[in-house]
Design an enzyme around this catalytic site. Structure first.
Site, PDB file in Angstrom:
ATOM      1  N   TRP A 166      -1.770  -9.127   3.464  1.00 55.03           N
ATOM      2  CA  TRP A 166      -1.826  -8.030   2.463  1.00 55.03           C
ATOM      3  C   TRP A 166      -1.835  -6.519   3.117  1.00 55.03           C
ATOM      4  O   TRP A 166      -1.197  -5.970   2.974  1.00 55.03           O
ATOM      5  CB  TRP A 166      -2.944  -8.549   1.647  1.00 55.03           C
ATOM      6  CG  TRP A 166      -3.393  -7.526   0.383  1.00 55.03           C
ATOM      7  CD1 TRP A 166      -2.599  -6.465  -0.110  1.00 55.03           C
ATOM      8  CD2 TRP A 166      -4.671  -7.498  -0.189  1.00 55.03           C
ATOM      9  NE1 TRP A 166      -3.158  -6.027  -1.081  1.00 55.03           N
ATOM     10  CE2 TRP A 166      -4.477  -6.546  -1.166  1.00 55.03           C
ATOM     11  CE3 TRP A 166      -5.795  -8.385  -0.187  1.00 55.03           C
ATOM     12  CZ2 TRP A 166      -5.446  -6.094  -2.094  1.00 55.03           C
ATOM     13  CZ3 TRP A 166      -6.632  -7.896  -1.187  1.00 55.03           C
ATOM     14  CH2 TRP A 166      -6.662  -6.885  -1.849  1.00 55.03           C
TER      15      TRP A 166
ATOM     16  N   ARG B 286      -1.277 -17.839  -2.329  1.00 55.40           N
ATOM     17  CA  ARG B 286      -1.784 -18.966  -3.320  1.00 55.40           C
ATOM     18  C   ARG B 286      -2.442 -18.332  -4.369  1.00 55.40           C
ATOM     19  O   ARG B 286      -1.643 -18.464  -5.503  1.00 55.40           O
ATOM     20  CB  ARG B 286      -2.851 -19.687  -2.178  1.00 55.40           C
ATOM     21  CG  ARG B 286      -3.278 -21.087  -2.647  1.00 55.40           C
ATOM     22  CD  ARG B 286      -4.340 -21.751  -1.790  1.00 55.40           C
ATOM     23  NE  ARG B 286      -5.297 -20.911  -1.950  1.00 55.40           N
ATOM     24  CZ  ARG B 286      -6.591 -21.281  -2.837  1.00 55.40           C
ATOM     25  NH1 ARG B 286      -6.489 -22.031  -3.708  1.00 55.40           N
ATOM     26  NH2 ARG B 286      -7.590 -20.325  -2.964  1.00 55.40           N
TER      27      ARG B 286
ATOM     28  N   HIS C 298      -6.352 -11.864  15.011  1.00 56.75           N
ATOM     29  CA  HIS C 298      -7.395 -12.804  14.535  1.00 56.75           C
ATOM     30  C   HIS C 298      -8.365 -12.997  15.729  1.00 56.75           C
ATOM     31  O   HIS C 298      -9.506 -13.604  15.417  1.00 56.75           O
ATOM     32  CB  HIS C 298      -6.762 -14.191  14.219  1.00 56.75           C
ATOM     33  CG  HIS C 298      -5.945 -14.234  13.134  1.00 56.75           C
ATOM     34  ND1 HIS C 298      -6.244 -13.446  11.956  1.00 56.75           N
ATOM     35  CD2 HIS C 298      -4.880 -15.147  12.862  1.00 56.75           C
ATOM     36  CE1 HIS C 298      -5.137 -13.855  11.101  1.00 56.75           C
ATOM     37  NE2 HIS C 298      -4.363 -14.833  11.456  1.00 56.75           N
TER      38      HIS C 298
ATOM     39  N   PHE D 132      -0.733  -8.404  -5.402  1.00 56.70           N
ATOM     40  CA  PHE D 132      -0.412  -9.948  -5.201  1.00 56.70           C
ATOM     41  C   PHE D 132       0.505 -10.038  -5.920  1.00 56.70           C
ATOM     42  O   PHE D 132       1.478 -10.724  -5.166  1.00 56.70           O
ATOM     43  CB  PHE D 132      -1.740 -10.642  -5.670  1.00 56.70           C
ATOM     44  CG  PHE D 132      -1.399 -12.278  -5.506  1.00 56.70           C
ATOM     45  CD1 PHE D 132      -1.699 -12.500  -4.154  1.00 56.70           C
ATOM     46  CD2 PHE D 132      -1.339 -12.984  -6.464  1.00 56.70           C
ATOM     47  CE1 PHE D 132      -1.436 -14.006  -3.924  1.00 56.70           C
ATOM     48  CE2 PHE D 132      -0.965 -14.474  -6.205  1.00 56.70           C
ATOM     49  CZ  PHE D 132      -1.283 -14.704  -4.995  1.00 56.70           C
TER      50      PHE D 132
HETATM   51  P1  A3P Z   1      -6.085 -17.347  -1.184  1.00 58.77           P
HETATM   52  O1  A3P Z   1      -5.708 -18.676  -0.349  1.00 58.77           O
HETATM   53  O2  A3P Z   1      -7.290 -17.160  -1.776  1.00 58.77           O
HETATM   54  O3  A3P Z   1      -5.203 -16.767  -2.143  1.00 58.77           O
HETATM   55  P2  A3P Z   1      -3.930 -14.141   5.477  1.00 58.77           P
HETATM   56  O4  A3P Z   1      -2.874 -13.288   5.128  1.00 58.77           O
HETATM   57  O5  A3P Z   1      -5.175 -13.255   6.244  1.00 58.77           O
HETATM   58  O6  A3P Z   1      -3.680 -15.376   5.749  1.00 58.77           O
HETATM   59  O7  A3P Z   1      -4.870 -14.420   4.073  1.00 58.77           O
HETATM   60  C1  A3P Z   1      -4.423 -15.109   2.880  1.00 58.77           C
HETATM   61  C2  A3P Z   1      -4.992 -14.966   1.671  1.00 58.77           C
HETATM   62  O8  A3P Z   1      -5.019 -13.558   1.237  1.00 58.77           O
HETATM   63  C3  A3P Z   1      -4.613 -15.765   0.754  1.00 58.77           C
HETATM   64  O9  A3P Z   1      -6.084 -16.178  -0.182  1.00 58.77           O
HETATM   65  C4  A3P Z   1      -3.527 -14.950  -0.105  1.00 58.77           C
HETATM   66  O10 A3P Z   1      -3.321 -15.462  -1.437  1.00 58.77           O
HETATM   67  C5  A3P Z   1      -4.389 -13.523  -0.161  1.00 58.77           C
HETATM   68  N1  A3P Z   1      -3.457 -12.396  -0.305  1.00 58.77           N
HETATM   69  C6  A3P Z   1      -2.202 -12.412   0.253  1.00 58.77           C
HETATM   70  N2  A3P Z   1      -1.657 -11.210  -0.572  1.00 58.77           N
HETATM   71  C7  A3P Z   1      -2.408 -10.588  -1.284  1.00 58.77           C
HETATM   72  C8  A3P Z   1      -2.673  -9.493  -2.157  1.00 58.77           C
HETATM   73  N3  A3P Z   1      -1.555  -8.821  -2.100  1.00 58.77           N
HETATM   74  N4  A3P Z   1      -3.441  -9.298  -2.883  1.00 58.77           N
HETATM   75  C9  A3P Z   1      -4.608 -10.319  -2.866  1.00 58.77           C
HETATM   76  N5  A3P Z   1      -4.733 -11.133  -1.853  1.00 58.77           N
HETATM   77  C10 A3P Z   1      -3.820 -11.730  -1.182  1.00 58.77           C
END
Ligand code: A3P
Length: 312
Positions: A71, A268, A127, A248
């Site tokens: 994100w 997700r 990370h 999202f």
């Molecule tokens: P959830 O599994 O709780 O939905 P990363 O990118 O570090 O792997 O993190 C993934 C998490 O960020 C996931 O959480 C995903 O849905 C959430 N995410 C990705 N894009 C997003 C957005 N634009 N706004 C809010 N959450 C987002």
């Protein structure tokens, strides 16, 4: 403004295909006491990464897995494209290929040499714990945006991710996953150690901390603060459009193009509080205690607003 993400999706598809042929106990390896997925990381690449020469205008995003790094990566890439359009008169070309896989520690041993030829500002994400990053990042005072998310939602998101991504060990039950999460068996290490190690840098002038929850609560303000930290000026219209494009809903809608099949797994729920569907009372108590022991009362611990986001 997004670039073609073929390199990104190819690397993930390859890791998934390789992992599909492997046993669960072969999926992770240990480097300097921390576990990593073999299909994404290697000792050779970690060693090659030590030679990486950071620049003071690099744009670095640090975040533990599942903190929302994809994100905020979208936001930063948009901001860089706007900056380049304004300062270098460079029209962002949607047909440009993404130069490198954005996670610093993932790639091949020649990646760091190739990165020397990339124009500034370069974007990268990681990370890793601060002590495992190339020293030049701190020596050359590159700016780091540190993204943190409340640990209960991180654990929840990680659990679902592990069960949907073959390169990571899956878990039969949430209880099994919880034990692994609390006992440092996660890829990229323990989140609590991640928080306490990064807390040592949280007051540095080259480090800005942002939480998933504050960005979710007020995306426009979040984008504005991030842009200011990296010295990128935005019109109101640009600000609104970066915030809108990183919602999202828009990212999920666009995910086939940006993330391929992996997008279905990654995007997700994208919310706050999903942990309430999984945590037992006992697990809540255990995590509350561990959080307090590691970062209670610290700058980062306070910033996370644990009382607001993690108390039942
Ligand atoms: P959830 O599994 O709780 O939905 P990363 O990118 O570090 O792997 O993190 C993934 C998490 O960020 C996931 O959480 C995903 O849905 C959430 N995410 C990705 N894009 C997003 C957005 N634009 N706004 C809010 N959450 C987002």
């Amino acid at each position: 403004m997004e670039k073609s993400r073929k390199k990104f999706t190819d690397l993930i598809d390859k890791a998934i295909a390789t992992a599909n042929t492997m046993d669960r106990d072969e999926l992770l390896f240990s480097y300097k006491g921390i576990l990593y997925p073999v299909t994404f990381c290697s000792t050779e690449v970690f060693r090659a990464m030590e030679s990486f020469e950071a620049r003071s205008d690099d744009v670095i995003l640090a975040g533990y897995p599942k903190s929302g790094t994809n994100w905020v990566g979208q936001i930063l890439n948009d901001l860089i494209a706007i900056f380049q359009m304004k300062t270098q008169n460079k029209e962002s070309n949607v047909n440009d290929e993404l130069e490198e896989f954005p996670y610093l520690e993932i790639g091949d041993i020649d990646k760091y040499k190739r990165m020397e030829n990339l124009p500034s500002p370069r974007f990268m994400c990681t990370h890793l714990l601060p002590e495992n990053l190339p020293r030049s990042i701190f020596k050359n005072k590159a700016k780091i945006l540190l993204l943190v998310r409340n640990p209960k939602d991180v654990a929840t998101s990680f659990y679902h991710f592990c069960n949907a991504m073959s390169p990571l060990p899956s878990y039969e039950t949430w209880d099994d996953f919880f034990i692994a999460f609390m006992t440092k068996k996660m890829p990229w290490g323990s989140y609590f150690e991640y928080l306490s190690e990064w807390n040592k840098y949280a007051a540095d002038e080259n480090v800005m901390t942002i939480t998933y929850e504050e960005l979710k609560e007020n995306p426009v303000l979040g984008v504005e603060n991030i842009a200011a930290f990296f010295g990128i000026s935005l019109t109101d219209e640009e600000l609104q459009s970066v915030a809108e494009r990183s919602s999202f809903k828009s990212m999920k809608k666009n995910s086939q193009k940006t993330h391929g099949a992996f997008g279905n797994v990654l995007f997700r729920k994208g919310g706050v509080n999903d942990w309430k569907n999984l945590f037992s009372e006992d697990q809540n108590e255990k995590m509350d205690k561990t959080f307090e022991e590691h970062v209670g009362g610290t700058k980062l611990g306070t910033k996370l607003k644990y009382e607001v986001y993690c108390k039942a």
